[in-house]
Design a protein around this motif. Structure first.
Motif, PDB file in Angstrom:
ATOM      1  N   ARG B  25       0.820  -1.211   0.000  1.00  0.00           N
ATOM      2  CA  ARG B  25       0.000   0.000   0.000  1.00  0.00           C
ATOM      3  C   ARG B  25       0.856   1.263   0.000  1.00  0.00           C
ATOM      4  O   ARG B  25       0.401   2.324  -0.417  1.00  0.00           O
ATOM      5  N   ALA B  96      -1.596  -4.867   0.591  1.00  0.00           N
ATOM      6  CA  ALA B  96      -3.056  -4.775   0.592  1.00  0.00           C
ATOM      7  C   ALA B  96      -3.667  -6.171   0.562  1.00  0.00           C
ATOM      8  O   ALA B  96      -3.204  -7.050  -0.153  1.00  0.00           O
ATOM      9  N   THR B 103      -9.274  -0.146   4.128  1.00  0.00           N
ATOM     10  CA  THR B 103      -8.377  -0.919   4.977  1.00  0.00           C
ATOM     11  C   THR B 103      -9.209  -1.973   5.711  1.00  0.00           C
ATOM     12  O   THR B 103     -10.408  -1.802   5.906  1.00  0.00           O
TER      13      THR B 103
END
Lengths: 284, 284
Positions: B25, B96, B103
């Motif tokens: 991420r 991710a 999230t």
């Protein structure tokens, strides 16, 4: 078989299952761009528009433009196969030659391609519409970056953390100077007296592919449309609005912060017009 | 022997020569933070302050806080050895779990530690000062991110591309609402009638470690100091100003856009006060 949510395929500079350099400027600075491409039966939707936007982004950030043919080949390879897939392409300035923001001009851009499963959407969303809220976080304004789908996305990450209710499909965002800009992951159009209005993206926001397609198709069928500086008063007045993105296509907004919205003739006409483009029955 | 500019050591989650997940991420969104730590003879300068800022950043971005002891151990290991080194630490929200900004809370943060050679500076810079220009690009304003040393740094990349003259050491930046904020890679202090003024960082900018140290030391020696909303008129009026960063320490500004500046008693007193902290002769 991959874990739910994990990509079905990953390519770094065309090589399957590659990893990334820890010196990657895309990581250190977000120094790069991305595209999210919806693919049906091996066919990437609006591929030409995605490649064009990526090239425009490269020119604006002075990232060496990749070979369009090479990129197209990699995207088609990632899209290949039956069914639905999302192909995400990241293009960065590449690994840093040295510490610090300065570029040398000798950087070798990195291409990262990921193929994700694309679950079938609930078909009611296109008919009944999406429940939408307003985000508290405001987008910062940076004309130098406005319109680009660049990798500096912390504001979107924080805005997406504002809600956890699966019934809410999107949040609309204003900018630091109180302009309406977009959703967290989509563009927005207001319909007012038969005219389409979508936020001008000269200060921030992403110039979405589906936004561009909607403006083009509206022009084809004679629906007046404008890009304009919009604010909270414009949004409050609107009774008909819809969201667009490469992934969702066009979706009416069913309610905004609990206030019911309607889906009128303009939205339905654009949905009909887009349907063959979205299903791949016609060329984008 | 490493190529000039390349790091002398790289650790991913403590493992030497690791690579990064393409799902990171930190890459996809700039979803993370960094610290740049100057190290002398194996001793990271102001380590406690760097660790504190990183933890503050984690709290604000809701990134799980790493173990302070583990981080400290990794930084000390990277700093170990004779001479000068810059240790850069990146801490991201990690790979991710699925596509998209959302999230899950189950992310495992990534720690990336890099050790770079730190060349001896030209000692005249601390005495005679740095030539500085004004950047054309304006920083966007995002209170949610203001003060943080996060990974969304495209504006700095673009601003650093505005000049290529090695005689220019830094560029001062204004924000979209015309506030003076900082240099591209340093903080700035103006000296006016014996008082220190440094831009308030409530809208954008990085709350630098050396900025904090200078404010603290000024308080210790009774130099009045304030964080304030400053603009172009304040800058135009100033005849004495200096830059700070963890790497450069404190450097007077010799000229601003060609206009000569002076280095007065306040700047020199702070330089004397900081010297033992910067050389490691006293504890930061």
């Amino acid at each position: 078989m991959t874990a739910e949510g994990a990509p079905e395929g990953v390519w770094v500079n065309g090589r399957p299952n590659g990893t990334l350099s820890p010196l990657e400027r895309g990581l250190h600075y977000g120094d790069g761009l991305f595209e999210t491409i919806a693919c049906l039966e091996g066919r990437p939707r609006f591929l030409k528009l995605h490649l064009e936007r990526l090239e425009t982004g490269c020119a604006r950030l002075a990232i060496p433009r990749p070979s369009r043919e090479e990129l197209r080949r990699e995207i088609l390879a990632a899209a290949a196969g039956a069914g639905r897939a999302i192909v995400k392409v990241l293009l960065t300035r590449g690994p840093a030659a040295a510490r610090g923001y300065a570029t040398t001009g000798a950087e070798q851009p990195t291409r990262l391609t990921l193929r994700y499963r694309w679950e079938e959407d609930d078909p009611r969303l296109a008919v009944e519409g999406v429940r939408v809220r307003t985000a508290a976080l405001r987008l910062s304004e940076s004309p130098a970056l406005a319109g680009l789908k660049h990798l500096n996305r912390l504001e979107q990450v924080l805005a997406r953390r504002e809600w956890n209710d699966a019934a809410i499909g999107e949040a609309l965002m204003f900018s630091s100077s109180a302009r309406l800009i977009s959703g967290v992951m989509s563009n927005v159009f207001l319909v007012e007296a038969g005219t389409l209005r979508t936020p001008l993206l000269d200060r921030c926001g992403v110039a979405g592919i589906m936004r561009r397609v909607v403006l083009r198709e509206a022009a084809c069928v004679g629906i007046p449309a404008e890009e304009a500086a919009l604010d909270a008063a414009d949004l409050a007045r609107t009774r008909e609005l819809f969201l667009t993105s490469a992934v969702i296509g066009l979706r009416p907004v069913r309610s905004l912060d609990g206030r019911a919205c309607e889906t009128g003739a303009v939205t339905r006409e654009l949905q009909r017009r887009l349907a063959p483009l979205l299903t791949g029955a016609a060329d984008g």
